[in-house]
Design an enzyme around this catalytic site. Structure first.
Site, PDB file in Angstrom:
ATOM      1  N   PRO A  20       1.208   2.406 -10.845  1.00  0.00           N
ATOM      2  CA  PRO A  20       1.814   0.895  -9.347  1.00  0.00           C
ATOM      3  C   PRO A  20       0.947   1.959  -8.621  1.00  0.00           C
ATOM      4  CG  PRO A  20       2.950   2.853  -9.877  1.00  0.00           C
ATOM      5  CD  PRO A  20       2.451   3.088 -11.085  1.00  0.00           C
ATOM      6  N   MET A  21       0.045   1.091  -7.468  1.00  0.00           N
ATOM      7  CA  MET A  21      -0.604   1.383  -6.657  1.00  0.00           C
ATOM      8  C   MET A  21      -0.908   0.262  -5.678  1.00  0.00           C
ATOM      9  SD  MET A  21      -4.181   2.283  -8.548  1.00  0.00           S
ATOM     10  CE  MET A  21      -4.198   0.937  -9.880  1.00  0.00           C
ATOM     11  N   CYS A 103       4.904   9.593  -3.954  1.00  0.00           N
ATOM     12  CA  CYS A 103       4.535   9.204  -2.823  1.00  0.00           C
ATOM     13  C   CYS A 103       4.421   9.400  -1.696  1.00  0.00           C
ATOM     14  CB  CYS A 103       4.277   7.045  -2.634  1.00  0.00           C
ATOM     15  SG  CYS A 103       3.060   6.698  -0.867  1.00  0.00           S
ATOM     16  N   LYS A 142       8.624   8.242 -11.563  1.00  0.00           N
ATOM     17  CA  LYS A 142       7.252   9.184 -11.321  1.00  0.00           C
ATOM     18  C   LYS A 142       7.416   9.845 -10.325  1.00  0.00           C
ATOM     19  CE  LYS A 142       2.696   6.985 -10.570  1.00  0.00           C
ATOM     20  NZ  LYS A 142       2.713   8.259  -9.971  1.00  0.00           N
ATOM     21  N   ASN A 214       0.322  11.259 -16.207  1.00  0.00           N
ATOM     22  CA  ASN A 214      -0.989  10.183 -15.085  1.00  0.00           C
ATOM     23  C   ASN A 214      -1.673  11.835 -13.220  1.00  0.00           C
ATOM     24  OD1 ASN A 214       0.315   9.208 -11.306  1.00  0.00           O
ATOM     25  ND2 ASN A 214      -1.634   8.056 -13.463  1.00  0.00           N
ATOM     26  N   GLY A 216      -5.703  11.381 -12.272  1.00  0.00           N
ATOM     27  CA  GLY A 216      -7.409  12.192 -12.199  1.00  0.00           C
ATOM     28  C   GLY A 216      -8.169  11.363 -14.043  1.00  0.00           C
ATOM     29  N   GLY A 237      -4.867   5.432 -13.371  1.00  0.00           N
ATOM     30  CA  GLY A 237      -5.149   4.674 -12.017  1.00  0.00           C
ATOM     31  C   GLY A 237      -6.191   3.897 -11.640  1.00  0.00           C
TER      32      GLY A 237
END
Length: 337
Positions: A20-21, A103, A142, A214, A216, A237
């Site tokens: 999710p971005m 986040c 996450k 998750n 890199g 991502g």
């Protein structure tokens, strides 16, 4: 009643997922990604629970039937409100509800959710328990490996224990610390060093927990390496956004064992023309779609011409699917030369 076949499908799909971005993984982006892979698990941008519950912004839950399996990521810190938001998400048809505990943006911190919740594992556990009681789809988390001056090897196992005790069976860990002061959200995606070894150690320490790594990861070879080392899943991502074909075209075959032919960026571009036409008829703008397509031919001859034509033309009045067709023609001309 819990739909176990649906839960099984989403767990299988999480072998490879697209992160999710914010401002990136909207429904147009997800449509493109689904054209490239039938199997990967897709995520929405983070949607805040207050926006859904107090603001009534149910339009944020819009998604297409072809996006499944697709998960809704929620941001929030109030168990009651998150339970209500999770219920709205499940009723909207999402296959999974994910809680954002990673986040690092200032806006998220001011709302007391996101990565700052790494400091309050008991609160996260309460939120997860409330969400699980409200829906019959998987509730996942996450997170980061820690924040600020925390010691990841100490805080991460405790955090995991708390959420597992709340009934969470699947967790995605971004293998970086988050610095809530001193680094911007963009810098938090690059500057803190990656600690994949710690995430792999957590898999060994919690073998029954479905764990995805998750941070890199920028190639299918890297995905395969983490899976071969024992991880249950890998979340990609920015690489899946900037070079979607390189990550997704062969994913169904290499990661999920499918025997059908790999997808192609050319095929996806042609399919997006029809999708763009429907979007324009509904009152949308072409650049809302093409901005997600700029990297479709990354690393291939003609990529620069493709990107330039879409970037310069999609925002102009009257721009339509024929622009995508013309840009694709440039790519095909370069490749045929």
């Amino acid at each position: 009643m819990t739909d176990y076949s649906r839960n099984k499908e989403v767990f299988a799909a999480s072998r490879l997922s697209i992160a999710p971005m914010m401002d990136w993984t909207d429904r147009h982006c997800r449509h493109l990604h689904r054209l490239l892979s039938r199997r990967v698990l897709l995520y929405t941008e983070m949607v805040t629970a207050p926006a859904l519950v107090r603001g009534g912004a149910l339009h944020l839950l819009e998604h297409g039937p072809g996006e499944h399996p697709v998960a809704l990521q929620l941001g929030g810190s109030d168990p009651v409100e998150l339970a209500q938001a999770a219920r709205l998400g499940a009723e909207a048809g999402y296959d999974e509800i994910n809680l954002n505990v990673g986040c690092p943006s200032d806006r998220v911190q001011s709302g007391t959710f996101g990565a700052v919740l790494m400091k309050s594992p008991a609160r996260v556990a309460q939120c997860c328990a409330a969400m699980r009681a409200a829906v019959d789809v998987p509730v996942t988390v996450k997170c980061r490996i820690g924040v600020d001056d925390q010691t990841p090897h100490e805080v991460l196992p405790h955090f995991i224990q708390e959420v597992v005790a709340a009934g969470v069976t699947r967790l995605t860990i971004h293998a970086r610390m988050a610095w809530l002061e001193g680094l911007s959200p963009k810098e938090n995606r690059d500057i803190p060093p990656l600690d994949y070894a710690l995430v792999h150690e957590m898999k060994a320490r919690f073998p029954a927990l479905h764990l995805s790594v998750n941070g890199g990861i920028d190639s299918l070879e890297a995905v395969q390496s983490h899976l071969s080392a024992g991880m249950d899943g890998v979340m990609v991502g920015r690489a899946a956004y900037h070079s979607p074909a390189q990550i997704l075209c062969a994913a169904d075959r290499l990661i999920f064992g499918e025997t059908t032919p790999d997808s192609t960026p050319e095929g996806a571009a042609r399919a997006m023309m029809d999708y763009a036409e429907l979007h324009l008829v509904a009152g949308g703008r072409l650049n809302q779609i093409t901005r997600h397509m700029l990297g479709l031919f990354a690393g291939r001859p003609g990529a620069r011409a493709w990107r330039r034509m879409l970037s310069e033309g999609a925002h102009l009045p009257g721009a339509g699917p024929e622009l995508i067709e013309a840009a694709l023609g440039l790519v095909e001309d370069v490749q045929a030369a």
